[in-house]
Design an enzyme around this catalytic site. Structure first.
Site, mmCIF file in Angstrom:
data_model
loop_
_atom_site.group_PDB
_atom_site.id
_atom_site.type_symbol
_atom_site.label_atom_id
_atom_site.label_comp_id
_atom_site.label_asym_id
_atom_site.label_seq_id
_atom_site.Cartn_x
_atom_site.Cartn_y
_atom_site.Cartn_z
ATOM 1 N N LYS A 176 0.853 -1.189 0.000
ATOM 2 C CA LYS A 176 0.000 0.000 0.000
ATOM 3 C C LYS A 176 0.886 1.235 0.000
ATOM 4 O O LYS A 176 1.690 1.436 0.918
ATOM 5 C CB LYS A 176 -0.911 -0.014 1.229
ATOM 6 C CG LYS A 176 -1.787 1.229 1.322
ATOM 7 C CD LYS A 176 -2.773 1.138 2.472
ATOM 8 C CE LYS A 176 -3.585 2.420 2.566
ATOM 9 N NZ LYS A 176 -4.528 2.391 3.691
ATOM 10 N N LYS A 229 -2.200 -1.586 -3.819
ATOM 11 C CA LYS A 229 -3.067 -0.413 -3.746
ATOM 12 C C LYS A 229 -2.233 0.855 -3.809
ATOM 13 O O LYS A 229 -1.251 0.938 -3.080
ATOM 14 C CB LYS A 229 -3.841 -0.474 -2.431
ATOM 15 C CG LYS A 229 -4.679 0.741 -2.146
ATOM 16 C CD LYS A 229 -5.308 0.641 -0.798
ATOM 17 C CE LYS A 229 -6.036 1.950 -0.552
ATOM 18 N NZ LYS A 229 -6.382 2.129 0.820
HETATM 19 C C1 PBG Z 1 -7.455 3.329 5.632
HETATM 20 C C2 PBG Z 1 -7.727 3.236 4.182
HETATM 21 C C3 PBG Z 1 -7.537 4.195 3.175
HETATM 22 C C4 PBG Z 1 -8.051 3.652 1.994
HETATM 23 C C5 PBG Z 1 -8.508 2.366 2.301
HETATM 24 N N1 PBG Z 1 -8.278 2.126 3.663
HETATM 25 C C6 PBG Z 1 -7.021 5.591 3.238
HETATM 26 C C7 PBG Z 1 -5.642 5.888 3.624
HETATM 27 O O1 PBG Z 1 -4.775 5.027 3.794
HETATM 28 O O2 PBG Z 1 -5.412 7.082 3.813
HETATM 29 C C8 PBG Z 1 -8.120 4.346 0.662
HETATM 30 C C9 PBG Z 1 -9.202 3.887 -0.262
HETATM 31 C C10 PBG Z 1 -9.485 4.773 -1.410
HETATM 32 O O3 PBG Z 1 -8.832 5.806 -1.651
HETATM 33 O O4 PBG Z 1 -10.442 4.431 -2.137
HETATM 34 N N2 PBG Z 1 -6.136 3.353 6.015
#
Ligand code: PBG
Length: 304
Positions: A176, A229
């Site tokens: 991520k 992601k």
């Molecule tokens: C929580 C989380 C996030 C997303 C999914 N889980 C945001 C982040 O890490 O700031 C992003 C999902 C999206 O942008 O559609 N940590």
């Protein structure tokens, strides 16, 4: 017959934002067609998903209040825990995946416990494990940790095992990235960090070898599905992960990727349907088995 990649409704997981209250149906301005929903508003949404053949939802919660330790994240009667029960009542055939993270619940908006201005990795693990168990207890089918703390898959796996949830799988947000593509989501989930950014725990967009290392660690710790992601700017990461690992790979077509398509379409600058299908086909062609996407419902309708 010669087409190598095809999309189907059962490739998709649809994210839902659940909130306290009654008759709440707030459209997220930067994500047209997506809503913050109170539990009493879930039924039509869930029935539509079942009707369209979309197999699962990914739940995000907006708590009643926020505090430094994100207490509602692991409360038995927290919003996500209640939402899991609600989904299971209305649509037991839907697979319920829960996002495990603290950022929606903490007053500072970070994904973990903050000590001296930094997110403390190891103090956070216990809270994530408690959150995961509370979701499983409520009936979640799959636990999806998105916090990016080191060691959290292992911590969650052993907590689940010790608490009678040996068969609950983990879908780890393994690679991520610290991405600006999450912007609209942070409006939707009200989870923007109140100071600093997430670069001490999320990944540098420049790195791909590190992504493979992160994925490998999550697999060693017990992940059952690994996720990359965002998706669109990271198709090479998906492809490299596909070559290297045999576990199912999920890709998260994140909020900013969705909003860009919607904004351009509203301006009449692109053919929305063709662009959307092309993007999702590209993500699948790169090697994703599962695509988490806000486009799921519209695409499932087009594919019918
Ligand atoms: C929580 C989380 C996030 C997303 C999914 N889980 C945001 C982040 O890490 O700031 C992003 C999902 C999206 O942008 O559609 N940590």
């Amino acid at each position: 017959m010669v087409r190598e990649t095809t999309l189907a409704a059962d490739d998709f997981i649809y994210p839902l934002f659940v909130t306290h209250g009654q008759h709440v149906r707030n459209e997220i301005s930067s994500m047209p067609g997506n809503y913050q929903l109170s539990l009493d508003e879930l039924r039509p949404e869930l029935e539509e998903l079942v009707e369209l053949g979309i197999p699962g939802v990914l739940l995000f919660g907006l708590p009643a209040s926020k505090d430094p330790l994100g207490l509602e994240a692991y409360a038995t009667d927290g919003i996500v825990q209640e939402a899991v029960r609600a989904v299971k009542r209305v649509a037991p055939q839907l697979m319920v995946v829960t996002d495990v993270c603290l950022c929606e619940y903490t007053s500072h908006g970070h994904c973990g416990v903050v000590v001296d201005g930094y997110v403390d990795n190891d103090q956070t693990l216990d809270l994530l494990a408690r959150t995961a168990c509370s979701h499983a207890e409520a009936g979640a089918d799959v636990i999806a940790p998105s916090d990016m703390m080191d060691g959290r898959v292992g911590a969650i796996r052993s907590a689940l095992d010790d608490n009678g949830f040996k068969t609950t799988p983990i879908m780890a947000y393994a690679a991520k990235y610290a991405s600006a593509f999450y912007g609209p989501f942070r409006e939707a989930a009200e989870s923007a960090p109140q100071f600093g950014d997430r670069t001490t725990y999320q990944m540098d967009p420049s790195n791909v070898r590190e992504a493979l290392r992160e994925i490998e660690l999550d697999i060693q710790e017990g992940a059952d599905i690994v996720m990359v992601k965002p998706a669109l700017a990271y198709l090479d990461v998906i492809a490299r992960a596909r070559e290297r690992f045999d576990l199912p790979i999920a890709a998260y077509n994140v909020s900013g990727e969705f909003s860009m398509v919607k904004a351009a379409a509203r301006n009449g600058w692109i053919d929305e349907r063709r662009v959307t299908l092309e993007i999702l086909t590209g993500i699948k062609r790169a090697g994703a088995d599962i695509i988490i996407t806000y486009h799921a419902k519209e695409v499932a309708k087009w594919l019918k």
